[in-house]
Design a protein around this motif. Structure first.
Motif, PDB file in Angstrom:
ATOM      1  N   GLU A 123       0.837  -1.203   0.000  1.00 17.11           N
ATOM      2  CA  GLU A 123       0.000   0.000   0.000  1.00 17.11           C
ATOM      3  C   GLU A 123       0.872   1.255   0.000  1.00 17.11           C
ATOM      4  O   GLU A 123       0.580   2.232  -0.702  1.00 17.11           O
ATOM      5  N   GLU A 179       0.962   3.990  -3.065  1.00 19.22           N
ATOM      6  CA  GLU A 179       0.773   5.425  -2.844  1.00 19.22           C
ATOM      7  C   GLU A 179       1.929   6.219  -3.440  1.00 19.22           C
ATOM      8  O   GLU A 179       1.737   7.273  -4.060  1.00 19.22           O
ATOM      9  N   LEU A 239       1.066   8.734  -6.438  1.00 18.22           N
ATOM     10  CA  LEU A 239       1.112  10.145  -6.049  1.00 18.22           C
ATOM     11  C   LEU A 239       2.462  10.797  -6.302  1.00 18.22           C
ATOM     12  O   LEU A 239       2.554  12.019  -6.378  1.00 18.22           O
ATOM     13  N   ASP A 282      -9.571   5.327   1.572  1.00 23.93           N
ATOM     14  CA  ASP A 282      -8.861   6.610   1.601  1.00 23.93           C
ATOM     15  C   ASP A 282      -9.564   7.709   0.810  1.00 23.93           C
ATOM     16  O   ASP A 282      -8.932   8.605   0.251  1.00 23.93           O
TER      17      ASP A 282
END
Length: 702
Positions: free
Chosen positions: A94, A98, A102, A386
């Motif tokens: 995870e 991310e 991102l 999220d």
């Protein structure tokens, strides 16, 4: 050559490599791949490729000019990805996901101005700007060992391992490829590869399944393509590779196979296999990046990738809402996906896709349901992925959130629109408001829905339902915007997304003690007229009233206890019992506890103001009030009472049977919930939604 026909290398691995090369992946022979890994089998990143691509796809935009990131920052980005702290496979994956989606903020001084700039590991906007590699027999050093494990095929994007494929001969079931992939993800094998991996496949010539990291075997999915054209797919397997590429591919372990494949190529085009279809649909660069970026979520720490029906539904919705009618309104419509097929996650993925869509400016998304528990569940689902929405708890709260544009994502109950408009007449004419309406067969029509449309006249209304539509509803939906996408129960069962429902009618043998019944009736009807007695006797003769008598409840409780003991106890699976009333629910619980073989708990709503006091037709309900007071004393609040019992039912050994009346018949997902005991009459939507509580797949490790 004949001896090789059922070898996995000849019938699965090499054909897959040929196809992947044609799809745009550059083949890396073993030696070249090892050099790109700094000569270390413990390193899974192709660092040279990664470093080069970070330079290529990143620019600092500052005061109208573009600047390069410093070499120090490029190296820092490589090290940040390489040195992600291992905290278990899924948590680490995870963190990597991310980072990949991102990017990372790095400080740099440009023209005397020092500030942070974002560096991307992947160009998600244009897949063509990335570099793609494929390696076979990719040896990775096992955890705390000098031994290695060798996945059959690894796909890289900008030097980062994105996909791992296990290949098998047609004589070997694809489940063995899945098992091997799951084994390799374990802590004692090669999790260092899978912390970066985004999609995993198990294939043989005749079958293919896909999943993401950490997915149990039962949840590996089929992909059924709805968009790809056969001609493009055929080109990916029939295009002849350049001689230089063949030289690279047919070297090392594959050198002896070249003659076989040259002969095969000379014989002409071959048939497209299921493996070919899966690799083309899931692994071609454009689709691979879309699945990772837009269609992967972490749901309460569990990584999930879209099933094919979710992916194509969202694609159709995005195409649909970009079209406008003559008044400039976006087209709305209905998504009808059967219960248990992941409707809530489809809504999560759609909300994210709408937010990322470049053709839609600053969309505001309102999630609408008609029940408090569904509203809470939907908010929790989004939050677990999220995407934290603002929950409108009152009409005034809803008004403030939408009128002041304080939130891009709001959840609310449909009746709150009426309450909001009673506070203030508010109208927002933006066409970039998207109303995502859950269980839309109940909420799309009527006064509350009219108030919703009064507040947002130009919004795009998208309804989601999993319940089969009645004829009248189909007509209403046609007026509303038509059907955008459908995924029926038979498709879901065939795909293995849900389990088939089996019905068993059980007749409980009972002897009626007529004298005792007459004496009971006489005592409880003292003071009534003959007409009132006759009317009451007719009511008690009806099945609904008979279901509430102690004798029936005791015998049914005994039958349920025996049935559960014989078929389900000790398997890890659980059951739900639907009672005709709160009083009956408590009696079922009392008798199951008295029998002592099957554990149970009751989840009901609090007693209303009349229960236990003034209805002559109902049994005395002082027990309900006492039960409720006991629960509130034990748990402190209704929310905590529900939460703790439901969590024990979902994750603990007890209770084995959860007794309900109306609660938890819709929107309640507990994969262990396998048996539904119905002791009351349910009709139409309520029945269809109730039985869907037990159609989920449950991974029982035992």
């Amino acid at each position: 050559m004949q001896g090789f026909r059922f070898n996995e290398k000849y019938l699965s691995q090499i054909p897959a490599l040929q196809q992947l090369i044609n799809l745009g992946f550059e083949y890396l022979p073993l030696g070249k791949a090892l050099v790109a890994r700094q000569g270390k089998t413990g390193n899974v990143l192709l660092e040279d490729v990664l470093r080069e691509q970070l330079r290529e796809i990143n620019r600092i935009h500052h005061k109208g000019r573009d600047y390069l990131f410093s070499e120090e920052n490029i190296q820092s980005a490589v090290q940040k990805l390489k040195n992600v702290k291992y905290d278990g496979l899924l948590k680490t994956n995870e963190a990597v996901h991310e980072l990949l989606t991102l990017g990372t903020a790095l400080e740099q001084t440009v023209e005397g101005d020092t500030r942070s700039f974002n560096l991307r590991y992947v160009d998600w906007d244009d897949w063509r700007n990335n570099r793609y590699h494929v390696a076979a027999e990719f040896s990775v050093e096992r955890t705390r060992s000098t031994e290695t494990a060798r996945p059959d095929i690894v796909l890289f994007v900008n030097g980062i391992p994105f996909a791992v494929i296990e290949c098998k001969s047609p004589k070997v079931e694809v489940e063995q490829a899945i098992s091997q992939s799951i084994r390799n993800q374990r802590d004692e094998y090669i999790p260092k590869l899978f912390i970066y991996t985004q999609i995993v496949l198990g294939v043989n010539k005749n079958a293919a399944r896909y999943a993401t990291v950490g997915t149990p075997a039962k949840f590996w999915s089929l992909w059924k393509e709805r968009q790809d054209k056969e001609a493009a797919m055929a080109q990916s397997i029939h295009r002849t590779l350049p001689d230089k590429t063949k030289d690279a591919l047919f070297s090392g372990e594959f050198a002896t196979a070249r003659r076989f494949f040259d002969t095969l190529e000379a014989e002409g085009e071959r048939e497209i296999t299921e493996q070919d279809r899966a690799i083309y649909s899931l692994c071609r660069p454009e689709r691979l990046l879309a699945l990772v970026y837009k269609f992967t979520v972490f749901d309460a720490g569990i990584k999930k990738i879209a099933r094919y029906q979710q992916y194509f539904a969202i694609q159709r919705i995005l195409t649909h809402v970009k079209q406008r009618d003559t008044a400039g309104h976006r087209r709305g419509g209905i998504v009808w996906h059967t219960q248990g097929s992941g409707k809530s996650l489809t809504m999560v993925m759609l909300a994210r896709a709408l937010a990322q869509e470049p053709d839609i400016n600053n969309p505001r998304i309102v999630l609408v349901t008609d029940r408090k528990d569904l509203d809470k569940q939907l908010k929790e689902t989004f939050a677990a992925c999220d995407m934290v929405p603002q929950r409108a708890r009152t009409g005034r709260d809803l008004l403030e959130l939408v009128s002041e544009k304080r939130a891009g994502l709001v959840t609310t109950l449909v009746h709150k629109f009426d309450k909001a408009l009673n506070v203030k007449k508010y109208r927002d004419e933006s066409p970039d408001i998207f109303m995502l309406i859950d269980e839309s067969h109940r909420t799309q029509f009527g006064n509350f829905a009219a108030r919703m449309r009064q507040m947002f006249p130009n919004a795009c209304y998208l309804g989601f339902t999993g319940t089969p539509l009645m004829k009248k509803e189909k007509n209403n939906f046609a007026k509303f915007g038509g059907l955008i996408d459908k995924y029926a129960i038979d498709q879901a069962v065939a795909d293995g997304a849900i389990v088939p429902l089996l019905y068993e009618g059980r007749h409980v043998e009972m002897e009626q003690n007529e004298k005792a019944i007459d004496l009971w009736f006489s005592r409880h009807t003292q003071g009534l007229t003959d007409a009132q007695r006759a009317d009451l006797k007719k009511k008690y003769a009806r099945a609904e009233m008979l279901n509430k008598t102690d004798q029936v409840i005791y015998m049914r409780a005994f039958d349920i206890s025996e049935h559960f003991r014989a078929n389900w106890q000790g398997t890890g699976y659980k059951a739900q019992l639907v009672a005709p009333s709160k009083a009956a629910a408590l009696k079922y619980h009392h008798y199951l506890e008295e029998l002592g073989f099957v554990s149970s708990e009751v989840v009901i709503s609090g007693p209303d103001s009349r229960e236990g006091y003034d209805d002559v037709d109902d049994e005395p309900t002082d027990e309900i009030v006492r039960f409720w007071q006991k629960m509130m004393k034990r748990y402190g609040s209704e929310e905590e009472y529900n939460k703790q019992i439901i969590n024990r039912f979902k994750y603990g050994d007890t209770p084995e049977v959860l007794i309900v009346v109306d609660k938890l018949l819709t929107g309640f997902g507990a994969p262990r919930n396998t048996v539904l005991y119905l002791t009351r009459i349910l009709r139409e939507h309520t029945l269809l939604q109730a039985i869907a509580r037990v159609n989920r797949i449950y991974e029982n490790e035992d």
